[in-house]
Design a protein around this motif. Sequence first.
Motif, PDB file in Angstrom:
ATOM      1  N   LEU A  66       0.859  -1.184   0.000  1.00 21.08           N
ATOM      2  CA  LEU A  66       0.000   0.000   0.000  1.00 21.08           C
ATOM      3  C   LEU A  66       0.893   1.231   0.000  1.00 21.08           C
ATOM      4  O   LEU A  66       1.914   1.274   0.668  1.00 21.08           O
ATOM      5  CB  LEU A  66      -0.885   0.026   1.237  1.00 21.08           C
ATOM      6  CG  LEU A  66      -1.958  -1.058   1.332  1.00 21.08           C
ATOM      7  CD1 LEU A  66      -2.663  -0.955   2.668  1.00 21.08           C
ATOM      8  CD2 LEU A  66      -2.956  -0.924   0.212  1.00 21.08           C
ATOM      9  N   SER A  67       0.478   2.246  -0.724  1.00 23.54           N
ATOM     10  CA  SER A  67       1.242   3.491  -0.732  1.00 23.54           C
ATOM     11  C   SER A  67       1.030   4.228   0.582  1.00 23.54           C
ATOM     12  O   SER A  67       0.085   3.958   1.329  1.00 23.54           O
ATOM     13  CB  SER A  67       0.808   4.372  -1.902  1.00 23.54           C
ATOM     14  OG  SER A  67      -0.514   4.829  -1.696  1.00 23.54           O
ATOM     15  N   ALA A  68       1.907   5.139   0.841  1.00 25.07           N
ATOM     16  CA  ALA A  68       1.796   5.921   2.081  1.00 25.07           C
ATOM     17  C   ALA A  68       0.507   6.732   2.097  1.00 25.07           C
ATOM     18  O   ALA A  68      -0.112   6.908   3.151  1.00 25.07           O
ATOM     19  CB  ALA A  68       3.010   6.833   2.224  1.00 25.07           C
ATOM     20  N   ASP A  69       0.079   7.214   0.935  1.00 24.40           N
ATOM     21  CA  ASP A  69      -1.169   7.979   0.869  1.00 24.40           C
ATOM     22  C   ASP A  69      -2.370   7.117   1.239  1.00 24.40           C
ATOM     23  O   ASP A  69      -3.270   7.551   1.960  1.00 24.40           O
ATOM     24  CB  ASP A  69      -1.362   8.577  -0.522  1.00 24.40           C
ATOM     25  CG  ASP A  69      -0.355   9.669  -0.838  1.00 24.40           C
ATOM     26  OD1 ASP A  69       0.175  10.264   0.127  1.00 24.40           O
ATOM     27  OD2 ASP A  69      -0.109   9.926  -2.028  1.00 24.40           O
ATOM     28  N   LYS A  70      -2.398   5.902   0.733  1.00 19.93           N
ATOM     29  CA  LYS A  70      -3.524   5.003   1.035  1.00 19.93           C
ATOM     30  C   LYS A  70      -3.543   4.629   2.508  1.00 19.93           C
ATOM     31  O   LYS A  70      -4.615   4.571   3.124  1.00 19.93           O
ATOM     32  CB  LYS A  70      -3.439   3.728   0.176  1.00 19.93           C
ATOM     33  CG  LYS A  70      -3.692   3.974  -1.290  1.00 19.93           C
ATOM     34  CD  LYS A  70      -5.113   4.409  -1.512  1.00 19.93           C
ATOM     35  CE  LYS A  70      -5.373   4.615  -2.989  1.00 19.93           C
ATOM     36  NZ  LYS A  70      -6.711   5.119  -3.236  1.00 19.93           N
ATOM     37  N   VAL A  71      -2.383   4.402   3.088  1.00 20.86           N
ATOM     38  CA  VAL A  71      -2.322   4.072   4.509  1.00 20.86           C
ATOM     39  C   VAL A  71      -2.786   5.268   5.334  1.00 20.86           C
ATOM     40  O   VAL A  71      -3.533   5.110   6.300  1.00 20.86           O
ATOM     41  CB  VAL A  71      -0.886   3.651   4.899  1.00 20.86           C
ATOM     42  CG1 VAL A  71      -0.755   3.506   6.404  1.00 20.86           C
ATOM     43  CG2 VAL A  71      -0.510   2.351   4.200  1.00 20.86           C
ATOM     44  N   SER A  72      -2.390   6.476   4.946  1.00 23.82           N
ATOM     45  CA  SER A  72      -2.824   7.673   5.662  1.00 23.82           C
ATOM     46  C   SER A  72      -4.333   7.855   5.568  1.00 23.82           C
ATOM     47  O   SER A  72      -4.991   8.187   6.558  1.00 23.82           O
ATOM     48  CB  SER A  72      -2.124   8.910   5.109  1.00 23.82           C
ATOM     49  OG  SER A  72      -0.754   8.848   5.353  1.00 23.82           O
ATOM     50  N   GLU A  73      -4.883   7.645   4.385  1.00 24.54           N
ATOM     51  CA  GLU A  73      -6.335   7.751   4.218  1.00 24.54           C
ATOM     52  C   GLU A  73      -7.055   6.745   5.094  1.00 24.54           C
ATOM     53  O   GLU A  73      -8.037   7.081   5.758  1.00 24.54           O
ATOM     54  CB  GLU A  73      -6.715   7.495   2.755  1.00 24.54           C
ATOM     55  CG  GLU A  73      -6.458   8.639   1.824  1.00 24.54           C
ATOM     56  CD  GLU A  73      -6.858   8.292   0.395  1.00 24.54           C
ATOM     57  OE1 GLU A  73      -7.762   7.460   0.199  1.00 24.54           O
ATOM     58  OE2 GLU A  73      -6.253   8.863  -0.526  1.00 24.54           O
ATOM     59  N   LEU A  74      -6.563   5.515   5.087  1.00 21.34           N
ATOM     60  CA  LEU A  74      -7.186   4.464   5.877  1.00 21.34           C
ATOM     61  C   LEU A  74      -7.115   4.780   7.362  1.00 21.34           C
ATOM     62  O   LEU A  74      -8.094   4.600   8.096  1.00 21.34           O
ATOM     63  CB  LEU A  74      -6.503   3.127   5.582  1.00 21.34           C
ATOM     64  CG  LEU A  74      -7.081   1.904   6.261  1.00 21.34           C
ATOM     65  CD1 LEU A  74      -8.542   1.714   5.871  1.00 21.34           C
ATOM     66  CD2 LEU A  74      -6.284   0.681   5.874  1.00 21.34           C
ATOM     67  N   LEU A  75      -5.987   5.293   7.812  1.00 19.10           N
ATOM     68  CA  LEU A  75      -5.836   5.644   9.216  1.00 19.10           C
ATOM     69  C   LEU A  75      -6.766   6.786   9.606  1.00 19.10           C
ATOM     70  O   LEU A  75      -7.400   6.758  10.660  1.00 19.10           O
ATOM     71  CB  LEU A  75      -4.385   6.022   9.513  1.00 19.10           C
ATOM     72  CG  LEU A  75      -4.046   6.298  10.966  1.00 19.10           C
ATOM     73  CD1 LEU A  75      -4.325   5.083  11.824  1.00 19.10           C
ATOM     74  CD2 LEU A  75      -2.611   6.728  11.096  1.00 19.10           C
TER      75      LEU A  75
END
Length: 84
Positions: A66-75
């Motif tokens: 997962l990209s850092a952006d996707k992980v941030s969105e999910l968090l």
Amino acid sequence: MNEINKQKRLRDAALMAAEADKIRVVKAAEAAADASHLQGQGIARQRAAIIDGLRQSITGGSGDTLSADKVSELLLITQYFETL
């Protein structure tokens, strides 16, 4: 002469008491700062564990990343729903 010595001792005692109070205040402030620092580290570790768990549950062991952006969105979404 005794009165002069008495006043000098009283003044010295007052200075020592003030210095002791100052040390107590400084030590209490240092302890509070250390406690806040450790609490921040605990929160950071907790968030890292949450992110790792979410990443593992989403990828499901498939090897995808997962990209850092996707992980941030999910968090952010997860934290949003936890506050509701």
